[in-house]
Write a protein that holds these residues in place. Sequence first.
Motif, PDB file in Angstrom:
ATOM      1  N   ALA A 185      -8.088  28.178   9.842  1.00 50.33           N
ATOM      2  CA  ALA A 185      -8.295  29.478   9.212  1.00 50.33           C
ATOM      3  C   ALA A 185      -8.437  29.248   7.710  1.00 50.33           C
ATOM      4  CB  ALA A 185      -7.111  30.391   9.492  1.00 50.33           C
ATOM      5  N   GLU A 186      -9.210  30.127   7.060  1.00 53.69           N
ATOM      6  CA  GLU A 186      -9.468  29.944   5.629  1.00 53.69           C
ATOM      7  C   GLU A 186      -8.629  30.941   4.825  1.00 53.69           C
ATOM      8  OE1 GLU A 186     -13.675  29.050   4.052  1.00 53.69           O
ATOM      9  OE2 GLU A 186     -13.423  31.182   3.671  1.00 53.69           O
ATOM     10  N   VAL A 187      -8.093  30.467   3.715  1.00 52.09           N
ATOM     11  CA  VAL A 187      -7.303  31.336   2.835  1.00 52.09           C
ATOM     12  C   VAL A 187      -7.967  31.331   1.459  1.00 52.09           C
ATOM     13  CG1 VAL A 187      -5.042  31.677   1.782  1.00 52.09           C
ATOM     14  CG2 VAL A 187      -5.191  30.678   4.063  1.00 52.09           C
ATOM     15  N   ASN A 188      -8.196  32.513   0.891  1.00 53.80           N
ATOM     16  CA  ASN A 188      -8.779  32.590  -0.464  1.00 53.80           C
ATOM     17  C   ASN A 188      -7.805  33.298  -1.383  1.00 53.80           C
ATOM     18  OD1 ASN A 188     -11.069  33.597   1.664  1.00 53.80           O
ATOM     19  ND2 ASN A 188     -11.800  31.967   0.341  1.00 53.80           N
ATOM     20  N   ILE A 189      -7.549  32.674  -2.524  1.00 53.33           N
ATOM     21  CA  ILE A 189      -6.705  33.327  -3.531  1.00 53.33           C
ATOM     22  C   ILE A 189      -7.628  33.638  -4.704  1.00 53.33           C
ATOM     23  CG2 ILE A 189      -4.595  33.091  -4.913  1.00 53.33           C
ATOM     24  CD1 ILE A 189      -4.075  30.755  -2.781  1.00 53.33           C
ATOM     25  N   LEU A 190      -7.817  34.906  -4.945  1.00 54.07           N
ATOM     26  CA  LEU A 190      -8.825  35.320  -5.932  1.00 54.07           C
ATOM     27  C   LEU A 190      -8.173  35.626  -7.283  1.00 54.07           C
ATOM     28  CD1 LEU A 190     -10.935  37.783  -3.709  1.00 54.07           C
ATOM     29  CD2 LEU A 190     -11.121  35.300  -3.929  1.00 54.07           C
ATOM     30  N   MET A 214      -9.104  21.477   3.978  1.00 57.53           N
ATOM     31  CA  MET A 214     -10.091  21.524   2.887  1.00 57.53           C
ATOM     32  C   MET A 214      -9.521  22.317   1.712  1.00 57.53           C
ATOM     33  SD  MET A 214     -13.497  22.359   4.998  1.00 57.53           S
ATOM     34  CE  MET A 214     -14.957  21.998   4.080  1.00 57.53           C
ATOM     35  N   ILE A 215      -9.703  21.795   0.506  1.00 58.32           N
ATOM     36  CA  ILE A 215      -9.234  22.521  -0.677  1.00 58.32           C
ATOM     37  C   ILE A 215     -10.399  22.618  -1.660  1.00 58.32           C
ATOM     38  CG2 ILE A 215      -7.573  22.546  -2.592  1.00 58.32           C
ATOM     39  CD1 ILE A 215      -5.880  20.566  -0.926  1.00 58.32           C
ATOM     40  N   ILE A 216     -10.724  23.813  -2.065  1.00 61.70           N
ATOM     41  CA  ILE A 216     -11.843  24.001  -3.006  1.00 61.70           C
ATOM     42  C   ILE A 216     -11.375  24.909  -4.135  1.00 61.70           C
ATOM     43  CG2 ILE A 216     -14.234  24.815  -3.264  1.00 61.70           C
ATOM     44  CD1 ILE A 216     -14.279  22.946  -0.902  1.00 61.70           C
ATOM     45  N   ASP A 229     -11.256  31.133  -8.402  1.00 61.27           N
ATOM     46  CA  ASP A 229     -10.858  31.401  -7.013  1.00 61.27           C
ATOM     47  C   ASP A 229     -10.463  30.081  -6.371  1.00 61.27           C
ATOM     48  OD1 ASP A 229     -11.614  33.979  -7.478  1.00 61.27           O
ATOM     49  OD2 ASP A 229     -13.589  33.754  -6.552  1.00 61.27           O
ATOM     50  N   PHE A 230      -9.485  30.135  -5.503  1.00 59.02           N
ATOM     51  CA  PHE A 230      -8.932  28.934  -4.891  1.00 59.02           C
ATOM     52  C   PHE A 230      -8.984  29.134  -3.375  1.00 59.02           C
ATOM     53  CE2 PHE A 230      -5.677  25.884  -3.847  1.00 59.02           C
ATOM     54  CZ  PHE A 230      -5.794  24.923  -4.842  1.00 59.02           C
ATOM     55  N   THR A 231      -9.592  28.157  -2.671  1.00 62.28           N
ATOM     56  CA  THR A 231      -9.751  28.293  -1.221  1.00 62.28           C
ATOM     57  C   THR A 231      -9.173  27.077  -0.519  1.00 62.28           C
ATOM     58  OG1 THR A 231     -11.784  29.546  -1.515  1.00 62.28           O
ATOM     59  CG2 THR A 231     -11.498  28.491   0.611  1.00 62.28           C
ATOM     60  N   PHE A 232      -8.481  27.271   0.574  1.00 63.05           N
ATOM     61  CA  PHE A 232      -8.087  26.128   1.408  1.00 63.05           C
ATOM     62  C   PHE A 232      -7.981  26.560   2.865  1.00 63.05           C
ATOM     63  CE2 PHE A 232      -3.624  27.242   2.080  1.00 63.05           C
ATOM     64  CZ  PHE A 232      -3.308  28.006   0.960  1.00 63.05           C
ATOM     65  N   THR A 233      -7.915  25.560   3.746  1.00 62.27           N
ATOM     66  CA  THR A 233      -7.801  25.882   5.167  1.00 62.27           C
ATOM     67  C   THR A 233      -6.493  25.327   5.722  1.00 62.27           C
ATOM     68  OG1 THR A 233      -9.002  23.899   5.865  1.00 62.27           O
ATOM     69  CG2 THR A 233     -10.310  25.870   5.535  1.00 62.27           C
ATOM     70  N   VAL A 234      -5.959  26.034   6.706  1.00 60.35           N
ATOM     71  CA  VAL A 234      -4.746  25.594   7.416  1.00 60.35           C
ATOM     72  C   VAL A 234      -4.999  25.783   8.915  1.00 60.35           C
ATOM     73  CG1 VAL A 234      -3.100  26.181   5.596  1.00 60.35           C
ATOM     74  CG2 VAL A 234      -3.712  27.923   7.283  1.00 60.35           C
ATOM     75  N   HIS A 235      -4.141  25.216   9.734  1.00 60.93           N
ATOM     76  CA  HIS A 235      -4.245  25.453  11.178  1.00 60.93           C
ATOM     77  C   HIS A 235      -3.993  26.942  11.435  1.00 60.93           C
ATOM     78  CE1 HIS A 235      -3.587  25.133  15.486  1.00 60.93           C
ATOM     79  NE2 HIS A 235      -4.055  23.888  15.425  1.00 60.93           N
TER      80      HIS A 235
END
Length: 411
Positions: free
Chosen positions: A264-269, A294-296, A306-312
Amino acid sequence: MSLIVQKFGGTSVANPERIKAVADKVAKYKSQGHDIIVVVSAMSGETNKLVSLTQEMMTQPDPREYDIVVSSGEQVTSGLTALALINLGIKAKSYAGHQIKILTDDAYTKARILSIDNKKINTDLEQGYVIVVAGFQGVDKNGDITTLGRGGSDTTAVAIAAALKADECQIYTDVDGIYTTDPRLVPEARKLKSITFEEMLELASLGSKVLQTRSVECAGKFKVKLRVLSSFEAAGEGTIITFEEDEKMENPIISGIAFNRDEAEVNILGVPDKPGIAYQILGPVADANIDVDMIIQNIGTDGATDFTFTVHKRDLKKTLDILNSKVKDHVGAKEVLSDDKIAKLSLVGVGMKSHAGVASKMFRTLSEEAINISTISTSEIKISVILEEKSLDDAVKALHKAFELDKNITI
Ligand code: ADP
Ligand code: ASP
Ligand code: MG
């Protein structure tokens, strides 16, 4: 005469008939004079059933008790396999993980193997026994039962092969080797005769569940000769994992496509763009033992980014709770968003190192299919993209065709 570790997965021991067929296969190798250690998974579907039972007792099951329950499936199949062998007149003994001291750390549900006591196994082998080991389980220093993460019987097999210095570790499953992508999704997928360790590690860690990632890591560390082959076919070479790139005279640019629907993707804006921000966001997530993939971090504008990453997916709720309670206001972020209807698709190939243009061909193919990409990450031998889960099947099929993975093309 060789020492061979043979691991049989869930579908290979799905019912009494399949277990008897496994015993026949093992008996054949034994009669050729080999020493055999068998590692078995639980019957297919059994571990899922046990996981559900724990969740009926508690939404987020206590990890120690979870491990006691979910490890039990392998104990059943190890005993049944030994019985089937004894019935064929073969000396066989089964062992649970703790009986041969598969010592792990105490990270319940995803423990790591630290050591294996090979004395008992060696003595039994000298006396002509076939050893059958329950996969997926170990014991920590306090004597508590641990499990090695889903798919962990692969790692049991490779770790035993490493500890006993086996000549080969054979992973028997329901496909006859490693394919260019999951043959259940793409029937045109091509079986590979060999694949480099580096590529297999990427494919596994990017979602090809045919081998647990840790089993490939372990094979790499201890140079275990690892082969994947079918338990349903009498003969066949399967796919061998090689350690030297040079062993193959020519490398295909792309060896395979992996995909993963579990993230799942998480975005911190609107995060203030200043030093230490990544640590402030990811520190509390890591402290909660949540693996981040993934960390972007996007380029900042007007001092914010904006900071994006994925977790299970299973960790999404916990991650959002942490971000909303401990991170958002603390770092001064505007909003926390998430999306669990995503999938990750990755192209893998050592030939990418020396070939430009793979990424552009990938993006062109996806755009021709009108498939939207939200996040991209690359390394020397892989390109991963996040896309909508509903587009995944079409994307894999289109890329498999565009890169002509059904044909044996080398550089
Ligand atoms: P086991 O129960 O024997 O451990 P798994 O289900 O864990 O079997 O792994 C085998 C499955 O892996 C296959 O049935 C196939 O659907 C899937 N798979 C995913 N990617 C690949 C690939 N590149 N090559 C072969 N199989 C793959
Ligand atoms: N039975 C365990 C699982 O389903 C371990 C394995 O099959 O390798 O994850
Ligand atoms: Mg498996």
